[in-house]
Design a protein around this motif. Structure first.
Motif, PDB file in Angstrom:
ATOM      1  N   VAL A 128       0.731  -1.125  -0.031  1.00  0.00           N
ATOM      2  CA  VAL A 128       0.017   0.029   0.136  1.00  0.00           C
ATOM      3  C   VAL A 128       0.827   1.459  -0.127  1.00  0.00           C
ATOM      4  O   VAL A 128       0.678   2.087  -0.904  1.00  0.00           O
ATOM      5  CB  VAL A 128      -0.843   0.038   1.308  1.00  0.00           C
ATOM      6  CG1 VAL A 128      -1.637   1.434   1.331  1.00  0.00           C
ATOM      7  CG2 VAL A 128      -2.018  -1.134   1.101  1.00  0.00           C
ATOM      8  N   VAL A 129       1.787   1.254   0.793  1.00  0.00           N
ATOM      9  CA  VAL A 129       2.651   2.473   0.978  1.00  0.00           C
ATOM     10  C   VAL A 129       3.571   2.759  -0.534  1.00  0.00           C
ATOM     11  O   VAL A 129       3.617   3.911  -0.912  1.00  0.00           O
ATOM     12  CB  VAL A 129       3.881   2.436   1.970  1.00  0.00           C
ATOM     13  CG1 VAL A 129       4.762   3.309   1.869  1.00  0.00           C
ATOM     14  CG2 VAL A 129       3.130   2.309   3.368  1.00  0.00           C
ATOM     15  N   LEU A 130       4.017   1.582  -1.006  1.00  0.00           N
ATOM     16  CA  LEU A 130       4.718   1.504  -2.241  1.00  0.00           C
ATOM     17  C   LEU A 130       3.963   1.913  -3.437  1.00  0.00           C
ATOM     18  O   LEU A 130       4.067   2.872  -4.220  1.00  0.00           O
ATOM     19  CB  LEU A 130       5.307   0.142  -2.647  1.00  0.00           C
ATOM     20  CG  LEU A 130       6.059  -0.009  -4.080  1.00  0.00           C
ATOM     21  CD1 LEU A 130       7.365   1.021  -3.784  1.00  0.00           C
ATOM     22  CD2 LEU A 130       6.335  -1.345  -4.199  1.00  0.00           C
ATOM     23  N   ALA A 131       2.595   1.554  -3.196  1.00  0.00           N
ATOM     24  CA  ALA A 131       1.555   1.977  -4.482  1.00  0.00           C
ATOM     25  C   ALA A 131       1.281   3.508  -4.399  1.00  0.00           C
ATOM     26  O   ALA A 131       1.095   4.133  -5.360  1.00  0.00           O
ATOM     27  CB  ALA A 131       0.212   1.167  -4.428  1.00  0.00           C
ATOM     28  N   HIS A 153       2.052   8.851  -6.349  1.00  0.00           N
ATOM     29  CA  HIS A 153       2.122  10.184  -5.977  1.00  0.00           C
ATOM     30  C   HIS A 153       3.452  10.488  -7.382  1.00  0.00           C
ATOM     31  O   HIS A 153       3.371  11.859  -7.745  1.00  0.00           O
ATOM     32  CB  HIS A 153       2.836  10.395  -4.720  1.00  0.00           C
ATOM     33  CG  HIS A 153       3.227  11.739  -4.503  1.00  0.00           C
ATOM     34  ND1 HIS A 153       1.995  12.583  -4.339  1.00  0.00           N
ATOM     35  CD2 HIS A 153       4.254  12.288  -4.173  1.00  0.00           C
ATOM     36  CE1 HIS A 153       2.634  13.881  -4.005  1.00  0.00           C
ATOM     37  NE2 HIS A 153       4.001  13.595  -3.992  1.00  0.00           N
ATOM     38  N   TYR A 154       4.393   9.662  -7.516  1.00  0.00           N
ATOM     39  CA  TYR A 154       5.578   9.941  -8.442  1.00  0.00           C
ATOM     40  C   TYR A 154       4.945  10.284  -9.849  1.00  0.00           C
ATOM     41  O   TYR A 154       5.185  11.037 -10.764  1.00  0.00           O
ATOM     42  CB  TYR A 154       6.543   9.040  -8.265  1.00  0.00           C
ATOM     43  CG  TYR A 154       7.603   8.945  -9.483  1.00  0.00           C
ATOM     44  CD1 TYR A 154       8.612   9.983  -8.970  1.00  0.00           C
ATOM     45  CD2 TYR A 154       7.712   8.341 -10.696  1.00  0.00           C
ATOM     46  CE1 TYR A 154       9.517  10.086 -10.222  1.00  0.00           C
ATOM     47  CE2 TYR A 154       8.775   8.416 -11.346  1.00  0.00           C
ATOM     48  CZ  TYR A 154       9.717   9.083 -11.193  1.00  0.00           C
ATOM     49  OH  TYR A 154      10.726   9.339 -12.197  1.00  0.00           O
ATOM     50  N   LEU A 155       3.958   9.249 -10.237  1.00  0.00           N
ATOM     51  CA  LEU A 155       3.749   9.482 -11.878  1.00  0.00           C
ATOM     52  C   LEU A 155       2.487  10.812 -12.015  1.00  0.00           C
ATOM     53  O   LEU A 155       2.758  11.233 -13.065  1.00  0.00           O
ATOM     54  CB  LEU A 155       2.643   8.028 -11.764  1.00  0.00           C
ATOM     55  CG  LEU A 155       3.692   6.978 -12.133  1.00  0.00           C
ATOM     56  CD1 LEU A 155       2.296   5.667 -12.232  1.00  0.00           C
ATOM     57  CD2 LEU A 155       4.515   6.967 -13.575  1.00  0.00           C
ATOM     58  N   LYS A 156       1.949  11.088 -11.077  1.00  0.00           N
ATOM     59  CA  LYS A 156       1.095  12.394 -10.873  1.00  0.00           C
ATOM     60  C   LYS A 156       2.067  13.580 -10.961  1.00  0.00           C
ATOM     61  O   LYS A 156       1.831  14.318 -11.741  1.00  0.00           O
ATOM     62  CB  LYS A 156       0.403  12.508  -9.431  1.00  0.00           C
ATOM     63  CG  LYS A 156      -0.949  11.876  -9.504  1.00  0.00           C
ATOM     64  CD  LYS A 156      -1.558  12.300  -8.376  1.00  0.00           C
ATOM     65  CE  LYS A 156      -3.201  12.067  -8.471  1.00  0.00           C
ATOM     66  NZ  LYS A 156      -4.160  12.244  -7.299  1.00  0.00           N
TER      67      LYS A 156
END
Length: 122
Positions: A107-110, A115-118
């Motif tokens: 969940v944290v990794l997702a 967030h990075y892709l956004k």
């Protein structure tokens, strides 16, 4: 008298002596002592019913056998209940902790990936 018989009678009122009750069952008390004991037993319905049940046994030697059988059945039933409760108990299993930890990490990794892709897309 048998120790088991005294044990099963130990839950009676503290005012009534166990030896006196056993002597009453074996007709070894005087009439006055019998009367006093019966008056004490009248105050408690449970004790009165227990005494009546014990008096209903014709052969007093069967009392010991009956007590032994009651204790045996009681131990057997309580052992079954104890085993059932132990079976229902949640056991401390390490794989449950590992699985919960892995789900939390995913969940944290997702979250960080989303967030990075956004932020990269802006």
């Amino acid at each position: 008298m048998s120790k088991d018989l005294k044990d099963i009678l130990s839950n009676l009122s503290k005012d009534i002596d166990q030896e006196q009750l056993l002597m009453y069952l074996n007709d070894k008390l005087s009439a006055n002592d019998k009367h006093l004991l019966e008056e004490q037993l009248l105050d408690n319905d449970f004790e009165n019913e227990a005494l009546e049940g014990l008096q209903a046994i014709q052969n007093k030697q069967h009392i010991n056998h009956t007590v032994e059988m009651l204790n045996y059945e009681l131990k057997k039933k309580t052992a079954k209940k104890k085993a059932f409760r132990k079976k229902l108990e949640i056991k401390d299993q390490a794989w449950i902790y590992i699985a919960v930890f892995m789900v939390l990490m995913l969940v944290v990794l997702a979250y960080f990936v989303i967030h990075y892709l956004k932020t990269k897309g802006q």
